[in-house]
Write a protein that holds these residues in place. Sequence first.
Motif: not given
Length: 415
Positions: A17-18, A77-81, A180-183
């Motif tokens: 994801g990252q 991490s999700i919020f930032s992305d 996609l990274a957040s998912i």
Amino acid sequence: MKKIQKWKSQFIIVALGQAVSMLGSHGVQFALIWWLAEKTSSPFMLGISGLVAYLPMSLFSPIAGIAADRYNRKFISIFSDMAMGITALIYAVLLYFFDLPVWTVCIMLCVRGIGSTFQQPAIQSIIPQLVPKDQLIKTNGWMQLLSSGSFLIGPVIGAVLYSLFPMSIVLMSDVAGAILASIALAIVKIPKLEKTENEEQHFVAEIKEGLQVFKEDKRLFYIVAAEALCMFFYAPLSSFYPLMTSDYFQLSAMHGSAVELSFAVGMMVASLLFSSVLKVERKIRVSFIGLFGMGSTSLICGVIPPTYVGWFFFAASCICLGASGNVHTIPLTAYIQETVAPEKMGRAFSVLTLISSVTMPIGLLFSSPIAEQVGVNVWFFISGLCMILLTSLVFIRYSVKTEASEKRYNEEKTN
């Protein structure tokens, strides 16, 4: 066996994801920088763009480290992305409907800088929550390998998209990567971090506690001190890369993407070795070797003649530069993840982010006028020479201190 397979599958999901997120980011970053280089042809303007991208890191790194230690790292991490993805989407829409001036890209870079500041210590602190300690060198090697692959393919995608579509369309790849990274991170179960009695302590006290990690571990202190000194000279080079190809060698965006590709190949080779065959015992010493290699290669880049054949030597040197960067970073990251207490890890990594974010703007303010006057190739030479000298001096000091410490330990053990 099931437990082993579980941490591996969880790690792979997060890492992939990252990697997808970085793929979009590297492509967009290349396109934006090349866009600025073509429109302005100014090291000073590229220096300003780097300044606004890294200045937020200088301001917010301490807060980001504390947030990663105190609050939900997964959410941060999700919020930032997603915040960075939404920013790219808004700028893409505005750019599609309006003829925005070039300087407006600095606003987007600033917001992305804030998002990245919070995202980096959070995701770096998540990895040791998922991975056993004895696997950290390998998993960091894999993380860097995926990062290098994104760095390798991203600029190529960015160059292709930039040549085919307007910038508003190119920006959408960053949006897709963030989603996609957040998912991927959302579906992974992160082990809960145990809270300590001091979790509600004062903000300033928490910052001091993060710095105390480096004061207590002299090995870590010396390598971080060397990195801080070297980054003052090295960090601005990332902003000057496009001008080496476009102005110094007088070549196209595709040649520029090939240089980025060469750098990524070097990163991938080093990452692959660390993730497979290399077993590093003295991580700090290896990290010093990486810094020395970065300086040596930068110096070589500065003396290459501005010919077409010279460009091939420059691209080859960038392979060594990328490899040296990972030789420095991977052992250092693993050492911190192995030795620093989990509840302090976010702050430890935020200190590293703070170093790069402080040295980048200061270095750009110092280097941009010089590069404007004498050329970016001269700054490559100057930065390489200074890095070699500084790394050598700090390493000599480090060797003397550690040898003396080991001698005292052995004497006390004997007595």
